[in-house]
Design an enzyme around this catalytic site. Structure first.
Site, PDB file in Angstrom:
ATOM      1  CG  ASP A  88     -51.223  26.718 -59.160  1.00 41.19           C
ATOM      2  OD1 ASP A  88     -51.768  27.781 -59.040  1.00 41.19           O
ATOM      3  OD2 ASP A  88     -50.426  26.287 -60.249  1.00 41.19           O
ATOM      4  CD  GLU A  89     -54.785  27.705 -62.214  1.00 40.75           C
ATOM      5  OE1 GLU A  89     -56.108  28.232 -62.150  1.00 40.75           O
ATOM      6  OE2 GLU A  89     -54.068  27.841 -62.949  1.00 40.75           O
ATOM      7  CD  GLN A 135     -56.426  33.455 -63.884  1.00 36.83           C
ATOM      8  OE1 GLN A 135     -56.220  32.714 -64.739  1.00 36.83           O
ATOM      9  NE2 GLN A 135     -55.391  34.070 -63.068  1.00 36.83           N
ATOM     10  NE  ARG A 191     -54.178  32.440 -69.164  1.00 32.38           N
ATOM     11  CZ  ARG A 191     -53.707  32.647 -67.857  1.00 32.38           C
ATOM     12  NH1 ARG A 191     -52.562  31.875 -67.442  1.00 32.38           N
ATOM     13  NH2 ARG A 191     -54.453  33.366 -67.279  1.00 32.38           N
ATOM     14  CE  LYS A 212     -52.733  32.935 -59.262  1.00 32.47           C
ATOM     15  NZ  LYS A 212     -52.830  34.122 -60.113  1.00 32.47           N
ATOM     16  CB  THR A 213     -47.725  28.835 -61.088  1.00 29.85           C
ATOM     17  OG1 THR A 213     -49.202  29.090 -61.205  1.00 29.85           O
ATOM     18  CG2 THR A 213     -47.140  27.484 -61.327  1.00 29.85           C
TER      19      THR A 213
END
Ligand code: ATP
Ligand code: MG
Length: 647
Positions: free
Chosen positions: A218-219, A249, A592, A41-42
């Site tokens: 983002d996020e 998330q 992560r 995504k990022t």
């Protein structure tokens, strides 16, 4: 098209798969990329910005990109620079930094000066305590009031919206008046004022709407209501917006984030498109499998598939430790082992904990092993007392109205100007509606103070004015002048303690940091905003941090510590029935890791000076045994045989 990601081949670092490519080139719709961890995504966001610029769809300055933390913004900037050489003018930053930037342009619309100060949580708490004291209430209640006020601000609720007369509402009102009188804004205010600017001036709003042709977020799952309102004002139709996120998330509801924002996307905007990315490029199969098996236990989720073409790799290891010492020992030994056997660098290793206090044990063991580490987001450099003092001087020099800065340093180092004198300044300031600093000048000019006080105050004012006259010098020079002229440095030298020595070293480090800035204003703005960003992010050191601050990051090896009921999931979540958010946090933690993930729990743990025995985390039993190795193998033994002692 130079640096065009779309032409890259599968093995290029900049290659995008077909769904990612579609997300990059879709410009005529309100786009939501909704997908699991590590699906790119990022990466898509960065590629999209480069694509827009390189194809001339907009000038860099017409692109607004909002990320979650300063660190994330920094990383994105770096990646962008690799993709295109025209990225500097892109408006890329956190919600707070972008709002601060807009607000400085239009501060007059909300009755502030351009140079208003941004205050941090510490200052906020101090003000609330002060207000409670004045109202003869218990200052110990400050944290409660403080978080209430913050949550209101997260929700976009201003003082004007408060219609009840509860004590909280009253304190909110006084608090707001107080920080306004200091010409300051807290983090929540940055958004609220930015919204107010748009409301007060449709013309200004129109300008920004026209300016930002593309907005990327983002996020998105962790945006709060005021951020959401602000975004909707900037982009009511959704034309040119692209949000990316993952409902699994969402981990900031306790700080006002509303996952509903992402779930409502299709209703909020016209002409929307949702793209799901399913291929994970980050983690080995077992890691992804373990994380997926865990998150599958949540009921409130959209549900999505994530797969990887990578091999299974090693299973996630669960380690039972006797106590916290043992647990930290395991991590330290294992980190060294991974480095020696697999070449996993310290900088590619992270230890993730649920709560800040858990880092200490690890810090001690890592230090004992001589492993370099840093606490990310913990002991923040700019939070240290001596740093805050000198920064307060700088703030006061830059901004005579900064009442908090004035209060912090009026008697630091001690010059005999005590609480009674400060109370007097307060009274005059209120009566005449002027700043504390000006009030002090007034009091001085009347000559009403006793001689020793009069002299001390005179010296303070002279000093401040003389440095202010030099405020165009480089910030590092100004800091040096402050350190010597105030006697601050000398006082520390005279102390001759280890603590004073550490402070002196910190101040030296401050001077090094200051070298990067040209003007005082620039530096002060920076300090206001970096509260959560890590320094020396490229250094080869093990990162120690909370699960919350690890969002969006990735490491070769990840240690997840303290998986015991009551520690993780956290006690409070058990009580508040907020288990699903804790589970998402665990999902964030496991995902992560690229290659190695270790989960540990201690049978005995010392918490606030008491030994406790908590049952292993309930999340452990939710992990699929296909992907997890619960064997209690003692790595240390084998490693010592093979590599010699690592101690
Ligand atoms: P998170 O949900 O954790 O924020 P994300 O969806 O933002 O994750 P990224 O951080 O963008 O994922 O990407 C994860 C990793 O996968 C990065 O190392 C990235 O470079 C890599 N990656 C993403 N897409 C591709 C691709 N098409 N080819 C190769 N690597 C990729
Ligand atoms: Mg990401």
């Amino acid at each position: 098209m130079p640096a065009n990601a779309l032409e890259k081949k599968e093995n290029d670092a900049d290659y995008l798969n077909p769904e990612q490519q579609e997300a990059v080139v879709t410009l005529d719709k309100a786009l939501l990329v909704l997908s699991g961890a590590g699906t790119g995504k990022t990466k898509v966001l960065t590629a999209k910005i480069a694509y827009i610029i390189d194809h001339g769809y907009a000038y860099p300055s017409q692109i607004l990109a909002v990320t979650f933390s300063n660190r994330a913004a920094g990383e994105m900037k770096e990646r962008l620079r690799r993709l295109t050489d025209r990225s500097d003018a892109v408006w890329l930053g956190t919600f707070h930094s972008i709002c601060a930037r807009i607000l400085r342009q239009h501060a007059d619309l909300v009755g502030m000066s351009r140079d208003f100060t941004i205050i941090d949580a510490d200052d906020q708490q101090r003000i609330v305590r002060q207000i409670l004291k004045e109202a003869n209430a218990d200052p110990k209640a400050a944290p409660g009031f403080f978080s209430k006020i913050s949550r209101w601000k997260d929700k976009g609720i201003t003082v004007a919206d408060m219609h009840d007369s509860s004590p909280e509402a009253r304190i909110y009102k006084i608090y707001q008046e107080r920080i306004r009188s200091y010409d300051s804004a807290d983090f929540g205010d940055l958004l609220l004022y930015a919204i107010e600017v748009f409301k007060k001036s449709p013309e200004v709003l129109r300008q920004y709407r026209e300016k930002f042709k593309y907005i990327l977020v983002d996020e998105y799952q962790d945006t709060n209501m005021s951020q959401y309102i602000w975004l909707r004002m900037l982009c009511p139709t959704g034309q040119g917006i692209c949000c990316v996120g993952d409902d699994d998330q969402a981990i900031y509801s306790w700080r006002g984030a509303e996952v509903g924002n992402i779930l409502r996307f299709e209703k909020d905007f016209q002409n929307t498109k949702i793209i799901r990315l399913e291929r994970n490029y980050r983690s080995k199969g077992h890691i992804l499998g373990a994380a997926s098996s865990l998150i599958a236990h949540n009921r409130q989720r959209l549900g999505k598939t994530v797969w990887t073409e990578d091999d299974q790799g090693e299973k996630v290891t669960v380690k039972r430790a006797f106590n916290g010492f043992d647990e930290a020992m395991f991590a330290a030994e294992k980190i060294e082992f991974l480095r020696r056997r697999y070449g996993v660098k310290y900088g590619e290793t992270a230890i993730l904990v649920r709560a800040g206090y858990q880092t200490r044990e690890f810090e001690e063991r890592l230090t004992a092993f001589g492993l370099p580490y840093r606490v990310v987001g913990g002991l923040k450099f700019y939070d240290r007392q001596e740093i805050k003092d000198i920064v307060a001087y700088m703030r006061l020099i830059c901004q005579p109205n900064d009442g908090l800065a004035f209060e912090r340093i009026i008697n630091v180092p001690r010059r005999g100007i005590g609480a009674a004198a400060v109370a007097k300044f307060h009274a005059v300031a209120e009566e005449k509606n002027i700043s504390l600093y000006r009030a002090a000048e007034e009091v001085f000019s009347t000559g009403e103070l006793r001689p020793s006080l009069q002299t001390a105050l005179g010296e303070f004012i002279n000093l401040t004015e003389s440095v202010r006259a030099k405020k165009n010098l480089r910030p590092a020079e100004i800091a040096k002048i402050i350190l010597t002229e105030t006697g601050y440095q000398e006082a520390l030298y005279r102390e001759q303690t280890m603590e004073a020595q550490a402070r002196i070293e910190n101040l030296r480090e401050l001077l090094i940091a200051l070298e990067e800035f040209e003007t005082l204003g620039e530096f002060i703005e920076h300090v206001g905003l970096v509260a959560d960003s890590a320094r020396h992010s490229t250094e080869e050191v093990v990162s120690l941090m909370t699960l919350h601050s690890a969002k969006g990051l990735e490491f070769e090896a990840v240690f997840l510590a303290g998986w015991e009921d009551g520690v993780f999931p956290h006690n409070l979540s058990l009580r508040d029935d907020n288990l699903e958010e804790e589970r998402r946090l665990a999902y964030v933690g496991i995902t992560r890791a690229r290659k190695y993930a270790f989960i540990s729990y201690a049978e005995n743990r010392r918490i606030y000076n008491q030994w406790q025995s908590n049952p292993p985390s309930r999340f452990l039993s939710e992990l699929s045994s296909d992907h997890v190795d619960f064997a209690e193998r003692e790595y240390a033994e084998e490693d010592v045989l093979r590599f010699g002692s690592v101690r």
